[in-house]
Enzyme design. Structure first.
Site, PDB file in Angstrom:
ATOM      1  N   GLU A  17       2.180  -8.383  22.686  1.00 34.03           N
ATOM      2  CA  GLU A  17       2.158  -6.933  22.436  1.00 34.03           C
ATOM      3  C   GLU A  17       2.459  -6.135  23.712  1.00 34.03           C
ATOM      4  O   GLU A  17       1.790  -6.316  24.743  1.00 34.03           O
ATOM      5  CB  GLU A  17       0.784  -6.526  21.882  1.00 34.03           C
ATOM      6  CG  GLU A  17       0.734  -5.057  21.505  1.00 34.03           C
ATOM      7  CD  GLU A  17      -0.504  -4.685  20.687  1.00 34.03           C
ATOM      8  OE1 GLU A  17      -1.074  -5.553  20.002  1.00 34.03           O
ATOM      9  OE2 GLU A  17      -0.895  -3.511  20.736  1.00 34.03           O
ATOM     10  N   LYS A  54     -10.273  -3.679  18.097  1.00 38.45           N
ATOM     11  CA  LYS A  54      -9.020  -4.455  18.138  1.00 38.45           C
ATOM     12  C   LYS A  54      -8.336  -4.238  19.481  1.00 38.45           C
ATOM     13  O   LYS A  54      -7.804  -5.166  20.095  1.00 38.45           O
ATOM     14  CB  LYS A  54      -8.114  -4.036  16.980  1.00 38.45           C
ATOM     15  CG  LYS A  54      -6.871  -4.896  16.808  1.00 38.45           C
ATOM     16  CD  LYS A  54      -5.686  -4.447  17.641  1.00 38.45           C
ATOM     17  CE  LYS A  54      -4.452  -5.296  17.358  1.00 38.45           C
ATOM     18  NZ  LYS A  54      -3.325  -4.943  18.232  1.00 38.45           N
ATOM     19  N   ASP A 113     -10.779 -20.553  23.314  1.00 37.95           N
ATOM     20  CA  ASP A 113     -10.686 -20.423  21.858  1.00 37.95           C
ATOM     21  C   ASP A 113     -10.747 -18.932  21.476  1.00 37.95           C
ATOM     22  O   ASP A 113     -11.826 -18.330  21.456  1.00 37.95           O
ATOM     23  CB  ASP A 113     -11.857 -21.209  21.244  1.00 37.95           C
ATOM     24  CG  ASP A 113     -11.841 -21.232  19.729  1.00 37.95           C
ATOM     25  OD1 ASP A 113     -11.208 -20.358  19.115  1.00 37.95           O
ATOM     26  OD2 ASP A 113     -12.488 -22.122  19.154  1.00 37.95           O
ATOM     27  N   HIS A 124       4.318   3.137  24.546  1.00 32.97           N
ATOM     28  CA  HIS A 124       4.837   1.984  23.811  1.00 32.97           C
ATOM     29  C   HIS A 124       6.359   1.971  23.787  1.00 32.97           C
ATOM     30  O   HIS A 124       6.979   0.930  23.702  1.00 32.97           O
ATOM     31  CB  HIS A 124       4.397   2.073  22.347  1.00 32.97           C
ATOM     32  CG  HIS A 124       3.223   1.193  22.013  1.00 32.97           C
ATOM     33  ND1 HIS A 124       3.232  -0.149  22.239  1.00 32.97           N
ATOM     34  CD2 HIS A 124       2.027   1.480  21.449  1.00 32.97           C
ATOM     35  CE1 HIS A 124       2.078  -0.649  21.833  1.00 32.97           C
ATOM     36  NE2 HIS A 124       1.332   0.314  21.360  1.00 32.97           N
TER      37      HIS A 124
END
Ligand code: MEV
Length: 429
Positions: free
Chosen positions: A86, A268, A284, A382
């Site tokens: 991302e 998130k 993990d 972005h």
């Protein structure tokens, strides 16, 4: 001729070599030779090692590895390896780190390196008395657990405590035993799972019930990583001055704290940073993510993993607390050469240090996301990288990528159809 349906029952697939599997999959999925060749290129992970790490290997999946700068954690400068697909995630950490660097960076702590294993017993006639019988056998439990892993014991880890809960469920009363184990520099899943399996027959004997599950809990709330930073008003500045940015961030936090819909996105963003370091170091990601989200819901309503408040001097204070079950030994952390290199880059010589740095990264990520959201919005940041991705999707190659991307940003429309049109114009010219 009717098409013969494709058959996923491929006999002996697991016994094939990776090349044989690729050929089989190519036949099934209609892959051309170039696609098969790309699959065969396993990049920085030895094909033989990949084939031993998981089952039915046909290739590896490379994603970009970036390094975030400007981070200071507990007085020490640190570079952060981050594996993520991302855009803006690495930049977010660099920006947040820069804006609190002069005021000390991040201070962190860890509540401990304790993991929990659960043993589920059902059909216990006298669950409350059975609970006490288990608790009375603490020494015997310690002996069984510590007998499982002499190496862990040698490193100062091992059994620490036992807790027993009487749990009411749709299937009746269950007796849930928790083994609390210090797993030190290991993430600890293997260690505690072995202990739980070894102890299960004794639990059946002592309770008269039947044991089903014996497995760690990913809600690693005895392994909480915490980080804190203060961002000064003059460092966060921006549109409308530092006060406006500060108040926007505090308000964004209050929104997430009150609303699970917003908290999911807020967290998130935190995990964008956390998981990128967890992945880069071969740990993990799912374990850490499960722990984080379960912890975020611990009070019965899903909420924010970070908090923001205003210091007495009017500056912005941010903090984070989340379970951080990461290790330095075992699994991909030890075997994947890039994970080893990433551990060297981040300079973590203990699981504790790694966990603390990762918590700082989570807070940094969140600060930058909230700052962008509360001011210019995230799309502006972005767009530069996103426009390049769109240019490539439209078929741009080499220098065309930058030229198409720039045109998209200038037009303020980063869309594939526009990219195709720009590319057409370029090529026509
Ligand atoms: C995008 O991957 C992450 C953000 O949505 C996080 C947030 O909204 O806080 C920007």
């Amino acid at each position: 001729m009717p098409n013969t349906p494709r058959n996923s029952r491929i006999s002996g697939f697991h016994r094939m070599s990776p090349q044989e599997r690729r050929d089989t999959v190519a036949g099934f999925a209609g892959l051309d030779a170039a696609a098969v060749e790309r699959l065969a290129d396993t990049g920085n992970l030895d094909a033989g090692l990949a084939d031993r790490l998981i089952e039915n290997v046909v290739g590896t999946m490379n994603i970009p590895l970036g390094v975030a700068t400007n981070m200071k954690v507990d007085g020490e400068d640190v570079l952060i390896p981050m594996a993520t697909e991302e855009s803006s995630v690495v930049a977010a950490v660099c920006n947040a780190g820069r804006q609190c660097y002069e005021t000390g960076g991040f201070t962190t702590s860890l509540s401990g390196t304790l993991m929990i294993a659960q043993i589920q017993a059902v059909g216990v006639a006298d669950p409350h008395a059975a609970r006490l019988r288990i608790l009375d056998r603490r020494d015997a439990i310690r002996e069984v657990c510590d007998g499982c892993d002499p190496i862990l014991l040698g490193l100062g880890g091992g059994f620490r405590d036992v807790e027993v809960r009487v749990l009411e469920t749709a299937g009746g009363t269950m007796l849930i035993t928790h083994l609390i184990v210090d797993t030190r520099d290991a993430m600890g899943a293997n260690a505690v799972n072995t202990m739980a399996e070894k102890l299960a027959p004794r639990i059946e004997e002592w309770t008269g019930g039947r044991v089903y599950l014996r497995i760690l809990s990913n809600l690693a709330d005895r392994r909480l990583a915490r980080a804190h930073a203060v961002w000064h008003l003059d460092a966060i500045g921006g549109q409308g001055g530092g006060e406006a940015v500060r108040d926007g961030i505090v308000s964004a936090y209050q929104f997430a704290a009150a609303d699970p819909y917003r908290a999911a996105t807020h967290n998130k963003g935190i995990m964008n940073g956390v998981s990128a370091v967890v992945l880069a170091t071969g740990n993990d990601t799912r374990a850490v993510e499960a722990g984080a989200h379960a912890y975020a819901a611990r009070n019965g309503s899903y909420s924010s993993l970070t908090r923001y408040e205003v210091t007495k001097d009017g500056h912005l204070s941010g903090s984070i607390e989340l379970p951080m079950a990461v290790g330095l030994i075992g699994g991909a952390t030890k075997l994947h050469p890039t994970a080893q290199t990433c551990l060297k880059i981040v300079g973590a010589t203990s699981a504790e240090r790694l966990a603390r740095v990762i918590a700082a990264v989570g807070l940094a990520q969140n600060f930058s996301a909230l700052k962008a959201l509360a001011t210019t919005g995230i799309q502006k940041g972005h767009m530069a990288l996103h426009a390049q991705n769109i240019a490539m999707m439209a078929g741009a190659v080499g220098e065309e990528i930058e030229r198409v991307a720039r045109a998209l940003v200038e037009r303020g429309t980063v869309r594939i159809d526009v990219a195709q049109a720009v590319l057409g114009e370029l090529r026509g010219a």
